[in-house]
Design an enzyme around this catalytic site. Structure first.
Site, short mmCIF file in Angstrom:
data_model
loop_
_atom_site.label_atom_id
_atom_site.label_comp_id
_atom_site.label_asym_id
_atom_site.label_seq_id
_atom_site.Cartn_x
_atom_site.Cartn_y
_atom_site.Cartn_z
CB SER A 113 30.55 21.57 36.74
OG SER A 113 31.23 22.76 36.45
CG ASP A 114 29.64 26.36 33.62
OD1 ASP A 114 29.25 27.37 34.23
OD2 ASP A 114 30.83 26.15 33.36
#
Lengths: 395, 395
Positions: B167-168
């Site tokens: 998700s980063d």
């Protein structure tokens, strides 16, 4: 409303997910996207679930803000129209299997002859080069081949792919970066170029530190479920009503957590006194925490830990997300009025620009909805020619 | 070598993963990225695993192609230098908790006073607005809150987050699109703007058709392991030496598969004759397929099915990927000579531009390696001033 990419002209031959996600992001930001679809059939996803009254939610979500033209690319006249549109375009994008655009004579080398400055992007599973070039790629294949799947799930158990097809979306957004960078270069130099994006490359580039663990230390990263390789407690725990993620990575956060739990003396025990000690005794510590979390609901635990500023998360279901107040405030659930199905909500665009916010007001096109408009307004075709093309099933 | 983003000046206050992934992509493409780091300490990831001889593979991978300046942003003189660099920059990016840049007086409103045309991007877990604004976000939190985790793993079992912190990375690449779109708009109009990207928004926008299944049909998407909601056989199967993904979604692919298996009559059985029938009898069919896959190695099955053009994938481990011929041909594993650790391999850049390929030749900077160079060459500071700033620990 002004739009960031106003004036950027994109001819879009993509289908299904990776390419359409890319051009949806760019179309919401103001690019003029013409989507080329097969006559009578359209993008495969027009027939993908969920379907209601003949409309696919899959297609409707990923193709908003675009125009649709139908073209038989195998016919000479269809090819001719495609080439005329290629002259009009600043950017061309396709995600057929490698070699398909060459067979259609619509590949970069052909298009360059009529539009030398074009930016031309191809998306494929494994790229236009290399031994896997012709391997068939679905999202599940790309996730596995790029390294995500083997690292997702629990030790000693069957690995799991990520539920949604995120390797497609991730590849689409990397392609959008590639296109905008190439357009920046084109504006500075007048030179176009070819872009070759692969799903496997993209997945591999999103492995965090897994590759450098191997190349720097010689260690082999493994599946570790929901835990963290160097911190504890950092896991997913059962609650009264669901599961909850609690993540602490230092003494400060651990101390806050055990105060909320009403067991502030845990850190005085030698086995839990430091992060390395807690990691070494993770099983015992996780059991203590789960004995606590099991007594309460997610809502209770999340409220307490948010208040204490300890990283905590509920596993939001789709049912919860469509009612979520943050999703609402962030305009991440937009509503569109669509033929046959009425008002439907779809995810919004996460690229929040203050001056030129993404415009998600235009629903996805019906099949060939803009064929006539495009032929008349961009290519100056007359009614008679259009009628004849229709009769011959070329449009 | 020419670079796509030559001349684009980026002042980078980001740490850890989302922001650094974004600016790595842009720096490889030619943007001039100055990374601001805390004096004496630097980006947290300088102390993240893997560590060898004091060097972090985590940091080295994500910060190549950038320059490092150390600055004490809490001191008046440090702030003054930051503002001078903000005047120099076309783009500023930060990923502190919402409110931090305001407290440092380095937020968009302050920077606009010295650089009205700046493009200023903030990345955060939940965005600069809304009820979750101040919630602490780790990748595991964002994956869970945005909807991925609940949809990943097996029915009735504990859900699984994706192993690497994707998700980063996904948020970082969406931010890169936002920045390049805003720069495009700035070049056309002279106007800068503020960008507000949230990890939860990004995860939510990458849920494929899960949201529209709910909003169009009222159904609630659930975890389904490695299978497919509407096709079979489409799953992960045990082999002699590992697991393998086999994915068929129509009669044609199924027919090819059963021919390879030497059981071409399976499709004549009523229970396996159509895709809906196969899905209804998935368990029985998966057992037949696994009884076959268990007899062979991944290499054998993959070779046969690739030949037959049936989608198939091995779950590549990191050990396999660093030796993979496709990764090699695609230049997705690059080598850099780094202080104290010598030659180390890192993932390459997946944004393959023909005319201006990503340049991954410059290793990540040591802490503050370019402080003097930047102060002298960009801000015209003299040796004496620099010496005095050093003595006061401001740089």
């Amino acid at each position: 409303m002004e739009k960031a990419l106003q004036g950027m002209k994109i001819l879009d031959f993509t289908r299904v997910y990776s390419g359409p996600y890319c051009t949806m992001l760019l179309a919401d930001l103001g690019a003029d996207v013409i989507k080329v679809e097969a006559v009578g059939k359209g993008d495969d996803t027009r027939h993908f679930a969920p379907i209601k009254n003949g409309q696919s939610g899959y297609y409707l979500y990923l193709n908003r803000s675009k125009k649709s033209i139908t073209l038989d690319l195998k016919s000479e006249q269809g090819k001719k129209i495609a080439l005329e549109l290629a002259k009009w375009a600043d950017v061309i994008i396709e995600n057929f299997s490698p070699g398909t655009m060459q067979r259609l004579k619509l590949d970069y080398e052909e298009i360059k002859k009529v539009n030398p400055e074009v930016v031309y992007a191809s998306i494929s599973g494994f790229g236009q080069t290399g031994p896997y070039r012709n391997k068939v790629a679905y999202d599940a294949v790309a996730q596995a081949m790029g390294g995500w799947t083997n690292l997702t799930g629990f030790p000693g158990q069957v690995p799991a792919r990520v539920g949604p097809a995120i390797s497609d979306a991730a590849t689409g957004v990397h392609t959008a970066v590639a296109i905008l960078a190439a357009v920046y270069y084109k504006q500075a130099t007048g030179k176009g170029q070819y872009i070759d994006i692969a799903m496997m490359d993209t997945v591999f580039s999103m492995l965090e530190n897994a590759v450098s663990i191997k190349t720097l230390l010689g260690e082999s990263p493994q599946r570790i479920g929901n835990s963290n390789p160097s911190s504890a407690p950092y896991n997913m725990y059962q609650t009264k009503d669901s599961y909850i993620v609690i993540a602490t990575a230092n003494d400060g956060l651990f101390t806050k957590l055990i105060h909320v739990m009403g067991q502030p003396d845990l850190i005085k025990e030698e086995r839990f006194a430091t992060n390395p000690a807690r990691k070494a005794n993770q099983k015992a510590l996780d059991d203590i925490i789960e004995n606590w979390t099991k007594q309460y609901t997610n809502a209770e635990i999340e409220a307490w830990l948010d208040e204490a500023r300890v990283p905590v998360a509920s596993l939001k279901s789709i049912d919860q997300l469509v009612e979520d107040p943050q999703i609402e405030v962030r305009q991440m659930l937009i509503e569109q009025d669509c033929p046959n199905v009425g008002k439907v909500k779809f995810p919004g665009n996460p690229i929040k620009l203050s001056q030129t916010p993404p415009d998600t007001s235009t629903r996805a096109p019906m099949l060939g909805e803009h064929t006539e408009e495009i032929l008349k307004n961009i290519l100056s075709y007359n009614d008679e020619t259009i009628k004849s093309l229709k009769q011959k099933n070329i449009i």
